[in-house]
Design an enzyme around this catalytic site. Structure first.
Site, PDB file in Angstrom:
ATOM      1  N   GLU A 228       0.843  -1.196   0.000  1.00 27.04           N
ATOM      2  CA  GLU A 228       0.000   0.000   0.000  1.00 27.04           C
ATOM      3  C   GLU A 228       0.880   1.249   0.000  1.00 27.04           C
ATOM      4  O   GLU A 228       1.798   1.370   0.806  1.00 27.04           O
ATOM      5  CB  GLU A 228      -0.890  -0.020   1.248  1.00 27.04           C
ATOM      6  CG  GLU A 228      -1.727   1.216   1.456  1.00 27.04           C
ATOM      7  CD  GLU A 228      -2.563   1.123   2.726  1.00 27.04           C
ATOM      8  OE1 GLU A 228      -3.202   2.125   3.081  1.00 27.04           O
ATOM      9  OE2 GLU A 228      -2.568   0.049   3.376  1.00 27.04           O
ATOM     10  N   ASP A 230       0.325   5.099   0.532  1.00 26.86           N
ATOM     11  CA  ASP A 230      -0.586   6.179   0.897  1.00 26.86           C
ATOM     12  C   ASP A 230      -0.019   7.506   0.411  1.00 26.86           C
ATOM     13  O   ASP A 230       0.831   8.121   1.062  1.00 26.86           O
ATOM     14  CB  ASP A 230      -0.788   6.212   2.411  1.00 26.86           C
ATOM     15  CG  ASP A 230      -1.526   4.997   2.915  1.00 26.86           C
ATOM     16  OD1 ASP A 230      -2.428   4.533   2.207  1.00 26.86           O
ATOM     17  OD2 ASP A 230      -1.190   4.508   4.008  1.00 26.86           O
ATOM     18  N   HIS A 244       3.709   1.565   2.812  1.00 28.07           N
ATOM     19  CA  HIS A 244       3.626   0.345   3.625  1.00 28.07           C
ATOM     20  C   HIS A 244       3.979  -0.824   2.714  1.00 28.07           C
ATOM     21  O   HIS A 244       3.404  -0.950   1.622  1.00 28.07           O
ATOM     22  CB  HIS A 244       2.212   0.102   4.152  1.00 28.07           C
ATOM     23  CG  HIS A 244       1.632   1.179   5.002  1.00 28.07           C
ATOM     24  ND1 HIS A 244       1.571   1.105   6.378  1.00 28.07           N
ATOM     25  CD2 HIS A 244       1.034   2.352   4.673  1.00 28.07           C
ATOM     26  CE1 HIS A 244       0.970   2.180   6.857  1.00 28.07           C
ATOM     27  NE2 HIS A 244       0.634   2.957   5.839  1.00 28.07           N
TER      28      HIS A 244
END
Length: 448
Positions: A228, A230, A244
Protein backbone atom coordinates in the site's frame (compact mmCIF):
# COMPACT_ATOMS: atom_id res chain seq x y z
CA UNK A 1 0.35 6.68 9.06
CA UNK A 2 -2.52 4.28 9.56
CA UNK A 3 -3.85 3.12 12.83
CA UNK A 4 -3.32 -0.59 13.15
CA UNK A 5 -6.63 -1.35 11.47
CA UNK A 6 -7.26 1.96 9.83
CA UNK A 7 -8.88 1.08 6.54
CA UNK A 8 -10.33 -2.06 8.00
CA UNK A 9 -12.37 0.20 10.25
CA UNK A 10 -14.25 1.92 7.46
CA UNK A 11 -17.97 2.30 8.17
CA UNK A 12 -20.35 0.49 5.86
CA UNK A 13 -23.73 1.55 4.57
CA UNK A 14 -26.83 -0.61 4.31
CA UNK A 15 -25.34 -2.88 1.64
CA UNK A 16 -22.27 -5.06 1.48
CA UNK A 17 -20.42 -7.00 -1.12
CA UNK A 18 -21.01 -10.18 -3.07
CA UNK A 19 -19.61 -12.22 -5.94
CA UNK A 20 -22.52 -12.83 -8.32
CA UNK A 21 -23.94 -9.88 -10.30
CA UNK A 22 -27.36 -8.53 -9.37
CA UNK A 23 -29.76 -6.74 -11.74
CA UNK A 24 -32.06 -4.85 -9.37
CA UNK A 25 -30.10 -1.57 -9.37
CA UNK A 26 -28.53 -0.10 -12.50
CA UNK A 27 -24.78 0.41 -12.22
CA UNK A 28 -23.64 3.69 -13.81
CA UNK A 29 -20.01 4.47 -12.98
CA UNK A 30 -19.29 8.18 -12.33
CA UNK A 31 -16.87 9.76 -14.81
CA UNK A 32 -13.35 10.57 -13.64
CA UNK A 33 -10.76 11.74 -16.18
CA UNK A 34 -7.01 11.79 -15.65
CA UNK A 35 -4.15 13.26 -17.69
CA UNK A 36 -1.00 11.55 -18.93
CA UNK A 37 1.84 14.04 -19.28
CA UNK A 38 5.21 14.26 -21.01
CA UNK A 39 7.97 16.83 -20.62
CA UNK A 40 7.78 17.98 -24.23
CA UNK A 41 4.26 17.22 -25.42
CA UNK A 42 2.13 18.45 -22.54
CA UNK A 43 -0.74 16.45 -21.09
CA UNK A 44 -3.38 14.28 -22.79
CA UNK A 45 -6.73 13.58 -21.14
CA UNK A 46 -7.95 10.02 -20.64
CA UNK A 47 -11.64 9.39 -19.93
CA UNK A 48 -12.18 6.95 -17.09
CA UNK A 49 -14.78 6.14 -14.43
CA UNK A 50 -14.78 5.07 -10.80
CA UNK A 51 -16.50 2.13 -9.16
CA UNK A 52 -17.70 1.72 -5.59
CA UNK A 53 -15.96 -0.81 -3.36
CA UNK A 54 -17.92 -4.03 -3.05
CA UNK A 55 -18.04 -3.77 0.76
CA UNK A 56 -20.55 -0.93 0.49
CA UNK A 57 -22.91 -2.56 -1.99
CA UNK A 58 -26.25 -4.26 -1.54
CA UNK A 59 -25.84 -8.04 -1.22
CA UNK A 60 -28.97 -10.07 -1.85
CA UNK A 61 -30.20 -13.46 -2.98
CA UNK A 62 -29.70 -14.29 -6.66
CA UNK A 63 -33.36 -15.34 -6.68
CA UNK A 64 -34.93 -12.20 -5.20
CA UNK A 65 -34.22 -9.15 -3.01
CA UNK A 66 -33.68 -11.03 0.27
CA UNK A 67 -30.63 -9.66 2.05
CA UNK A 68 -27.68 -12.01 2.43
CA UNK A 69 -26.27 -9.74 5.12
CA UNK A 70 -28.14 -7.35 7.42
CA UNK A 71 -26.53 -5.14 10.05
CA UNK A 72 -23.81 -7.42 11.41
CA UNK A 73 -25.40 -10.76 10.54
CA UNK A 74 -25.22 -13.18 7.62
CA UNK A 75 -28.40 -14.97 6.53
CA UNK A 76 -27.90 -18.55 7.74
CA UNK A 77 -30.01 -20.07 4.97
CA UNK A 78 -28.34 -18.25 2.07
CA UNK A 79 -24.88 -18.40 3.66
CA UNK A 80 -24.37 -21.71 5.47
CA UNK A 81 -20.72 -21.82 4.37
CA UNK A 82 -18.30 -19.57 2.43
CA UNK A 83 -18.63 -21.19 -1.01
CA UNK A 84 -22.44 -21.60 -0.93
CA UNK A 85 -22.81 -17.99 0.17
CA UNK A 86 -20.81 -16.79 -2.84
CA UNK A 87 -23.05 -18.82 -5.16
CA UNK A 88 -26.32 -17.70 -3.54
CA UNK A 89 -25.61 -13.99 -3.19
CA UNK A 90 -25.49 -11.22 -5.78
CA UNK A 91 -23.66 -7.92 -5.64
CA UNK A 92 -25.82 -5.16 -7.09
CA UNK A 93 -25.42 -1.74 -8.68
CA UNK A 94 -25.10 1.49 -6.72
CA UNK A 95 -26.91 4.81 -6.59
CA UNK A 96 -23.72 6.83 -6.18
CA UNK A 97 -25.19 10.24 -5.41
CA UNK A 98 -28.42 9.24 -3.68
CA UNK A 99 -27.13 6.50 -1.39
CA UNK A 100 -23.41 7.20 -1.03
CA UNK A 101 -22.99 10.96 -1.53
CA UNK A 102 -20.53 10.51 -4.42
CA UNK A 103 -20.82 13.05 -7.24
CA UNK A 104 -18.68 13.72 -10.29
CA UNK A 105 -18.20 16.54 -12.79
CA UNK A 106 -15.98 14.39 -14.99
CA UNK A 107 -12.61 15.61 -13.73
CA UNK A 108 -13.58 16.25 -10.11
CA UNK A 109 -14.97 13.74 -7.61
CA UNK A 110 -16.68 14.81 -4.38
CA UNK A 111 -17.21 12.29 -1.58
CA UNK A 112 -19.49 13.11 1.37
CA UNK A 113 -19.15 11.42 4.75
CA UNK A 114 -22.79 10.69 5.56
CA UNK A 115 -25.76 10.26 3.23
CA UNK A 116 -28.85 8.83 4.90
CA UNK A 117 -27.67 5.78 6.85
CA UNK A 118 -24.50 5.33 4.79
CA UNK A 119 -21.18 6.44 6.27
CA UNK A 120 -18.00 6.82 4.21
CA UNK A 121 -17.10 5.27 0.87
CA UNK A 122 -14.20 3.96 -1.19
CA UNK A 123 -13.85 3.95 -4.99
CA UNK A 124 -11.37 2.68 -7.59
CA UNK A 125 -10.38 4.01 -11.00
CA UNK A 126 -11.62 1.84 -13.89
CA UNK A 127 -10.16 1.56 -17.40
CA UNK A 128 -11.96 2.91 -20.50
CA UNK A 129 -13.87 -0.35 -21.10
CA UNK A 130 -14.97 -0.40 -17.42
CA UNK A 131 -13.85 -4.04 -17.12
CA UNK A 132 -10.58 -3.71 -15.18
CA UNK A 133 -8.89 -1.34 -12.78
CA UNK A 134 -6.32 1.09 -14.17
CA UNK A 135 -2.86 -0.14 -13.14
CA UNK A 136 -0.13 2.37 -12.22
CA UNK A 137 3.66 2.10 -12.08
CA UNK A 138 4.99 5.35 -10.64
CA UNK A 139 8.71 4.56 -10.50
CA UNK A 140 10.67 7.51 -11.92
CA UNK A 141 7.35 9.39 -12.27
CA UNK A 142 5.19 11.81 -10.37
CA UNK A 143 1.52 11.69 -9.41
CA UNK A 144 -0.32 14.99 -9.03
CA UNK A 145 -3.85 15.99 -8.08
CA UNK A 146 -5.83 18.86 -6.58
CA UNK A 147 -7.66 18.48 -3.29
CA UNK A 148 -10.12 20.50 -1.23
CA UNK A 149 -10.07 19.44 2.43
CA UNK A 150 -11.64 22.63 3.78
CA UNK A 151 -14.73 20.63 4.83
CA UNK A 152 -12.82 17.81 6.59
CA UNK A 153 -12.52 18.43 10.36
CA UNK A 154 -10.82 16.41 13.12
CA UNK A 155 -11.42 12.68 13.07
CA UNK A 156 -11.92 12.38 9.31
CA UNK A 157 -9.65 11.18 6.54
CA UNK A 158 -9.81 11.95 2.84
CA UNK A 159 -7.39 9.40 1.40
CA UNK A 160 -5.80 8.92 -2.03
CA UNK A 161 -3.59 5.86 -2.26
CA UNK A 162 -2.49 2.81 -4.25
CA UNK A 163 -2.85 -0.87 -3.35
CA UNK A 164 -1.61 -3.98 -5.13
CA UNK A 165 -5.03 -5.39 -6.02
CA UNK A 166 -5.63 -7.73 -8.94
CA UNK A 167 -6.34 -5.87 -12.19
CA UNK A 168 -9.71 -7.62 -12.63
CA UNK A 169 -10.60 -7.68 -8.92
CA UNK A 170 -9.81 -11.40 -8.73
CA UNK A 171 -12.43 -12.42 -11.29
CA UNK A 172 -10.17 -14.61 -13.43
CA UNK A 173 -8.35 -16.22 -10.53
CA UNK A 174 -11.31 -17.12 -8.31
CA UNK A 175 -14.17 -19.02 -9.91
CA UNK A 176 -16.78 -17.82 -7.40
CA UNK A 177 -16.07 -14.15 -8.21
CA UNK A 178 -18.37 -13.33 -11.14
CA UNK A 179 -18.56 -9.58 -10.45
CA UNK A 180 -14.92 -8.48 -10.58
CA UNK A 181 -13.53 -4.97 -10.94
CA UNK A 182 -16.73 -3.32 -12.30
CA UNK A 183 -18.32 -4.05 -8.93
CA UNK A 184 -15.32 -3.16 -6.78
CA UNK A 185 -14.13 -6.59 -5.67
CA UNK A 186 -10.69 -7.69 -4.51
CA UNK A 187 -9.72 -5.04 -1.96
CA UNK A 188 -6.57 -5.48 0.11
CA UNK A 189 -4.18 -3.23 2.00
CA UNK A 190 -1.29 -3.30 4.44
CA UNK A 191 -3.60 -3.55 7.46
CA UNK A 192 -4.76 -7.00 6.24
CA UNK A 193 -8.41 -6.00 6.91
CA UNK A 194 -10.64 -8.79 8.18
CA UNK A 195 -13.92 -6.91 7.73
CA UNK A 196 -13.94 -7.63 3.98
CA UNK A 197 -17.06 -9.71 3.37
CA UNK A 198 -15.67 -11.75 0.46
CA UNK A 199 -12.00 -12.64 0.03
CA UNK A 200 -10.68 -14.72 -2.86
CA UNK A 201 -14.18 -15.47 -4.07
CA UNK A 202 -15.47 -16.89 -0.76
CA UNK A 203 -17.60 -15.32 1.97
CA UNK A 204 -15.56 -14.40 5.05
CA UNK A 205 -18.16 -15.90 7.39
CA UNK A 206 -15.99 -18.36 9.33
CA UNK A 207 -15.38 -16.89 12.76
CA UNK A 208 -17.49 -13.82 11.90
CA UNK A 209 -17.68 -11.57 14.96
CA UNK A 210 -19.84 -8.42 15.07
CA UNK A 211 -17.99 -5.18 15.80
CA UNK A 212 -18.59 -3.63 19.21
CA UNK A 213 -18.62 -0.01 18.07
CA UNK A 214 -20.11 -0.16 14.59
CA UNK A 215 -23.54 -1.68 14.01
CA UNK A 216 -22.81 -2.41 10.33
CA UNK A 217 -19.52 -4.28 10.53
CA UNK A 218 -17.77 -7.34 11.84
CA UNK A 219 -14.66 -9.38 11.20
CA UNK A 220 -14.05 -12.90 9.93
CA UNK A 221 -11.12 -15.24 10.32
CA UNK A 222 -9.47 -14.12 7.06
CA UNK A 223 -7.74 -10.86 6.16
CA UNK A 224 -6.75 -9.46 2.77
CA UNK A 225 -3.15 -8.19 2.59
CA UNK A 226 -1.10 -6.29 0.00
CA UNK A 227 1.42 -3.49 -0.50
CA UNK A 228 0.00 0.00 0.00
CA UNK A 229 1.28 3.45 -0.95
CA UNK A 230 -0.59 6.18 0.90
CA UNK A 231 -0.11 9.24 -1.26
CA UNK A 232 -2.44 11.31 0.84
CA UNK A 233 -4.17 10.73 4.16
CA UNK A 234 -5.42 14.05 5.40
CA UNK A 235 -8.02 16.41 6.75
CA UNK A 236 -7.99 20.16 7.34
CA UNK A 237 -5.60 19.77 10.28
CA UNK A 238 -2.94 17.24 9.31
CA UNK A 239 -1.62 15.25 6.36
CA UNK A 240 0.64 12.23 5.93
CA UNK A 241 2.35 10.41 3.07
CA UNK A 242 3.19 6.81 3.98
CA UNK A 243 4.53 3.75 2.13
CA UNK A 244 3.63 0.35 3.63
CA UNK A 245 5.27 -2.81 2.29
CA UNK A 246 4.59 -6.54 2.61
CA UNK A 247 6.76 -9.61 2.36
CA UNK A 248 4.52 -11.16 -0.29
CA UNK A 249 3.71 -9.95 -3.81
CA UNK A 250 0.14 -9.15 -4.81
CA UNK A 251 -3.08 -9.70 -2.91
CA UNK A 252 -2.79 -12.51 -0.39
CA UNK A 253 -5.11 -13.88 2.28
CA UNK A 254 -3.94 -14.19 5.87
CA UNK A 255 -5.67 -16.73 8.09
CA UNK A 256 -4.06 -16.39 11.52
CA UNK A 257 -3.83 -13.51 13.97
CA UNK A 258 -0.04 -13.63 13.64
CA UNK A 259 -0.01 -13.42 9.84
CA UNK A 260 -2.65 -10.69 9.81
CA UNK A 261 -1.09 -8.76 12.69
CA UNK A 262 1.72 -6.32 13.33
CA UNK A 263 4.38 -9.04 13.07
CA UNK A 264 2.81 -10.64 10.02
CA UNK A 265 2.69 -10.25 6.25
CA UNK A 266 2.67 -6.46 6.03
CA UNK A 267 4.19 -3.40 7.67
CA UNK A 268 1.15 -1.84 9.28
CA UNK A 269 2.98 1.17 10.71
CA UNK A 270 4.71 2.22 7.48
CA UNK A 271 7.16 5.11 7.23
CA UNK A 272 5.19 8.34 7.40
CA UNK A 273 5.98 11.99 6.80
CA UNK A 274 3.52 14.21 8.66
CA UNK A 275 4.84 17.78 8.86
CA UNK A 276 3.31 18.42 12.28
CA UNK A 277 4.63 15.15 13.67
CA UNK A 278 8.06 15.99 12.25
CA UNK A 279 8.15 19.20 14.28
CA UNK A 280 6.83 21.91 11.94
CA UNK A 281 3.56 23.16 13.42
CA UNK A 282 3.11 26.11 11.03
CA UNK A 283 3.41 24.37 7.66
CA UNK A 284 0.05 22.65 7.02
CA UNK A 285 -3.43 23.71 8.15
CA UNK A 286 -5.97 26.51 8.07
CA UNK A 287 -4.16 29.78 7.30
CA UNK A 288 -0.72 28.13 7.34
CA UNK A 289 1.95 27.84 4.61
CA UNK A 290 -0.19 25.22 2.87
CA UNK A 291 -3.57 26.80 3.58
CA UNK A 292 -6.25 24.14 3.91
CA UNK A 293 -9.05 26.68 3.74
CA UNK A 294 -8.74 26.57 -0.05
CA UNK A 295 -7.88 24.06 -2.78
CA UNK A 296 -4.24 23.19 -3.48
CA UNK A 297 -2.17 20.79 -5.57
CA UNK A 298 -0.20 17.80 -4.26
CA UNK A 299 2.78 16.48 -6.22
CA UNK A 300 4.37 13.18 -5.18
CA UNK A 301 7.58 12.14 -6.93
CA UNK A 302 8.99 8.62 -6.93
CA UNK A 303 12.74 8.91 -7.44
CA UNK A 304 14.78 5.87 -8.49
CA UNK A 305 18.39 5.22 -7.57
CA UNK A 306 19.68 5.40 -11.16
CA UNK A 307 17.08 7.78 -12.60
CA UNK A 308 15.44 5.10 -14.76
CA UNK A 309 12.01 3.48 -14.79
CA UNK A 310 13.55 0.15 -13.75
CA UNK A 311 15.91 1.31 -11.00
CA UNK A 312 15.26 0.72 -7.30
CA UNK A 313 12.94 3.23 -5.66
CA UNK A 314 15.13 5.37 -3.41
CA UNK A 315 13.10 8.46 -2.44
CA UNK A 316 9.52 9.72 -2.21
CA UNK A 317 9.41 13.49 -2.52
CA UNK A 318 6.46 15.79 -1.73
CA UNK A 319 5.75 19.22 -3.29
CA UNK A 320 2.70 21.47 -2.96
CA UNK A 321 1.39 24.16 -5.33
CA UNK A 322 -1.11 26.78 -4.17
CA UNK A 323 -2.17 30.04 -5.80
CA UNK A 324 0.59 29.60 -8.39
CA UNK A 325 3.32 29.21 -5.76
CA UNK A 326 5.44 26.05 -5.61
CA UNK A 327 5.95 25.03 -1.97
CA UNK A 328 8.63 22.49 -1.10
CA UNK A 329 7.75 20.08 1.69
CA UNK A 330 8.68 21.11 5.21
CA UNK A 331 11.94 19.81 6.66
CA UNK A 332 12.13 17.65 9.74
CA UNK A 333 12.69 19.55 12.97
CA UNK A 334 13.18 16.37 15.00
CA UNK A 335 16.64 15.96 16.50
CA UNK A 336 18.83 13.51 14.56
CA UNK A 337 16.22 13.18 11.77
CA UNK A 338 17.02 15.25 8.69
CA UNK A 339 15.38 15.87 5.33
CA UNK A 340 11.97 16.63 3.86
CA UNK A 341 11.40 13.42 1.89
CA UNK A 342 11.08 9.71 2.57
CA UNK A 343 14.25 7.67 2.14
CA UNK A 344 15.40 4.49 3.85
CA UNK A 345 17.84 6.59 5.91
CA UNK A 346 15.07 9.00 6.92
CA UNK A 347 12.88 6.10 7.98
CA UNK A 348 15.62 4.50 10.06
CA UNK A 349 16.39 7.79 11.83
CA UNK A 350 12.72 8.53 12.43
CA UNK A 351 12.04 5.10 13.91
CA UNK A 352 15.01 5.52 16.28
CA UNK A 353 13.95 9.03 17.32
CA UNK A 354 10.36 7.95 17.96
CA UNK A 355 11.32 4.66 19.66
CA UNK A 356 9.53 2.54 17.04
CA UNK A 357 10.58 -0.74 15.46
CA UNK A 358 11.67 -0.35 11.84
CA UNK A 359 9.14 -2.79 10.42
CA UNK A 360 9.33 -0.91 7.12
CA UNK A 361 12.97 -1.85 6.57
CA UNK A 362 12.34 -5.40 7.77
CA UNK A 363 9.98 -5.96 4.85
CA UNK A 364 12.19 -4.45 2.18
CA UNK A 365 11.80 -0.67 2.52
CA UNK A 366 11.51 1.56 -0.51
CA UNK A 367 12.87 -1.02 -2.94
CA UNK A 368 9.96 -3.31 -2.05
CA UNK A 369 7.52 -0.45 -2.63
CA UNK A 370 9.05 0.09 -6.05
CA UNK A 371 8.75 -3.61 -6.86
CA UNK A 372 5.03 -3.43 -6.09
CA UNK A 373 4.63 -0.50 -8.49
CA UNK A 374 6.41 -2.46 -11.21
CA UNK A 375 3.83 -5.22 -10.81
CA UNK A 376 1.06 -2.61 -10.99
CA UNK A 377 -1.08 -0.89 -8.36
CA UNK A 378 -4.69 0.33 -8.27
CA UNK A 379 -5.75 3.92 -7.46
CA UNK A 380 -8.11 4.29 -4.49
CA UNK A 381 -9.99 7.37 -3.26
CA UNK A 382 -11.97 7.40 -0.03
CA UNK A 383 -13.50 9.29 2.87
CA UNK A 384 -13.79 7.64 6.29
CA UNK A 385 -13.86 7.91 10.06
CA UNK A 386 -12.00 5.60 12.39
CA UNK A 387 -13.69 3.22 14.84
CA UNK A 388 -10.34 1.72 15.81
CA UNK A 389 -8.30 4.76 16.86
CA UNK A 390 -10.52 7.83 16.28
CA UNK A 391 -8.03 9.07 13.63
CA UNK A 392 -5.76 10.35 16.39
CA UNK A 393 -2.75 8.70 14.71
CA UNK A 394 -3.23 11.38 12.01
CA UNK A 395 -4.27 14.59 13.76
CA UNK A 396 -4.00 14.34 17.58
CA UNK A 397 -1.83 12.88 20.38
CA UNK A 398 -1.35 9.12 19.83
CA UNK A 399 -1.03 6.67 21.51
CA UNK A 400 -3.34 7.99 24.20
CA UNK A 401 -1.15 6.79 27.07
CA UNK A 402 2.08 8.33 25.70
CA UNK A 403 3.50 11.59 27.05
CA UNK A 404 2.85 14.44 24.63
CA UNK A 405 6.41 15.64 25.21
CA UNK A 406 7.78 12.51 23.59
CA UNK A 407 8.87 13.06 19.96
CA UNK A 408 6.37 11.78 17.42
CA UNK A 409 3.38 11.49 19.72
CA UNK A 410 1.52 14.67 18.72
CA UNK A 411 0.42 14.54 15.08
CA UNK A 412 -1.81 17.64 14.91
CA UNK A 413 -3.88 20.16 16.84
CA UNK A 414 -6.96 17.99 17.40
CA UNK A 415 -7.86 17.21 21.01
CA UNK A 416 -6.81 13.98 22.69
CA UNK A 417 -10.47 12.94 22.96
CA UNK A 418 -11.45 13.95 19.40
CA UNK A 419 -12.48 11.75 16.50
CA UNK A 420 -15.11 9.57 18.19
CA UNK A 421 -17.15 8.32 15.20
CA UNK A 422 -20.56 8.77 16.83
CA UNK A 423 -19.74 12.41 17.52
CA UNK A 424 -18.10 13.00 14.14
CA UNK A 425 -21.06 11.52 12.27
CA UNK A 426 -23.70 13.42 14.27
CA UNK A 427 -21.92 16.79 14.16
CA UNK A 428 -20.11 16.60 10.80
CA UNK A 429 -22.16 14.27 8.64
CA UNK A 430 -22.03 16.78 5.77
CA UNK A 431 -18.22 16.77 5.73
CA UNK A 432 -16.75 16.14 2.29
CA UNK A 433 -13.59 16.05 0.20
CA UNK A 434 -13.07 16.83 -3.48
CA UNK A 435 -10.33 15.27 -5.63
CA UNK A 436 -9.65 16.66 -9.10
CA UNK A 437 -7.18 17.29 -11.92
CA UNK A 438 -5.26 13.99 -11.61
CA UNK A 439 -2.04 13.91 -13.63
CA UNK A 440 0.75 11.37 -14.02
CA UNK A 441 3.98 11.63 -15.95
CA UNK A 442 7.78 11.88 -15.80
CA UNK A 443 9.39 13.90 -13.00
CA UNK A 444 8.69 17.60 -13.60
CA UNK A 445 5.94 17.15 -16.20
CA UNK A 446 2.71 17.56 -14.22
CA UNK A 447 3.01 20.96 -12.55
CA UNK A 448 4.66 24.34 -12.97
Amino acid sequence: MHSFIALAALSLGAGVLGQQVGTLTTETHPAMSISRCTKTGGCTTEDHTVTLDANWRWLHSTADSTNCYTGQTWDATLCPDPATCAQNCALDGADYAGTYGITSTGEALTMTLKTGSNVGSRVYLLGPKQENYVMFNLKNKEFTFDVDVSNLPCGLNGAVYFVEMDRDGGKSEFADNKAGAPYGTGYCDSQCPKDIKFINGKANIDGWTPSTGNTNTGTGDTGSCCNEMDIWEANKISAAVTPHVCNKAGQTACTTDTACGAAGVCDRAGCDFNSYRMGNESFYGAGKTVNTNTKFTIVTQFITKDGTDTGDLSEIRRIYVQDGVVIQNSKSDIADVSGNSITDDFCAAQKTAFGDDNTFAARGGLAAMGDAFERGMVLVMSIWDDYAAEMRWLDAPYPADAATTKPGVVRGTCAADSGVPATVESQNGAASVTYSNIKVGPIGSTYS
